[in-house]
Each structure stands twice: as C-alpha cells, then as structure tokens.
Scaffold this motif. Structure first.
Motif: not given
Length: 139
Positions: A8-12, A67-72, A118-121, A126-128
C-alpha cells in the motif's frame, strides 16, 4: 506459489521516510565533526551513527517486505530517542547550534511520520494479508 501482494501507499511512503532518516543520520556526521572536532567522542558518534542507520534500514526493509515484527521493533527502539529529543533540541538552541537543532527537528518529524505511516490501517491490513498468505502457503 501465491501471488505477491501489492504494497500500500503508506508503506511506500514509510520506505522513503526511512531512507530520508538514514540520510539525515549520515549527513549529520560532518556537522558533528565541525562542532566536536576529531577525537574519541566523534569516533564513537561515527560508530553509533553507522550502526543505528544500518539497523533502521534493516528494519524498514523487513517491514516493507511484510515482516510485522520489524515495525514493532522500530517503534520500541524509537521511543527512547523520541523521549530524549526535546532535551537535545533545547540544548542545541541554548548553545546556538542551529545546524544540529535543524537535524534533530528533522529527525523527530521524520521518525514520527514514519511511525504513523507504518501503523496506518492500510499498512496493518497489508501485514494481516501477508500473514494469512504465508499460512495458506504452508498448508
């Protein structure tokens, strides 16, 4: 083989902000050199800057690749720096070190924006979906 999910655009945007944060860290070194001069303290700053920049880049690239863990981990590691930043800003203003003040403010803003993106819906979705896709691929 499952189809690769579109980022998604927020990750870019987060990737771009992560690269800007690394660049700000590295560009601050010459300014620190002018302020501190060469020596043990500056050498320690070089090592710290290179390690932190490498870690930021690693975590952002992992997050961008699902990798969801990386954002946390990035969030947890960012908290101490963000909490100490106001004191740095005040110190730089009091000592009239405007270049360091500017770099610090830019880093604070960049880090906060990076965390938001990184934490926008859409990022969470995307991570889910990445996790769901990885589970179905193993079945």
């Amino acid at each position: 083989m499952p189809e690769k999910l579109a980022r998604p655009l927020p990750l870019k945007i987060a990737l771009t902000l992560g690269l800007i944060l690394v660049a700000l860290n590295l560009l601050e070194l010459p300014v620190m050199h002018l302020e501190l001069g060469a020596g043990t303290v500056f050498n320690g700053l070089i090592l710290r800057t290179l390690l932190s920049s490498g870690l930021i880049l690693f975590l952002i690239l992992k997050a961008i690749n699902g990798k969801n863990w990386a954002r946390y981990v990035f969030l947890i590691l960012s908290i101490p720096g963000l909490l100490m930043s106001p004191a740095q800003v005040i110190t730089y203003l009091e000592e009239n070190e405007l270049m360091l003040f500017g770099f610090t403010v830019l880093r604070i803003v960049d880090t906060l924006l990076l965390l938001v993106f990184l934490f926008l819906p859409p990022s969470g979705q995307y991570f889910r979906m990445q996790k769901l896709q990885a589970r179905t691929a193993h079945e």
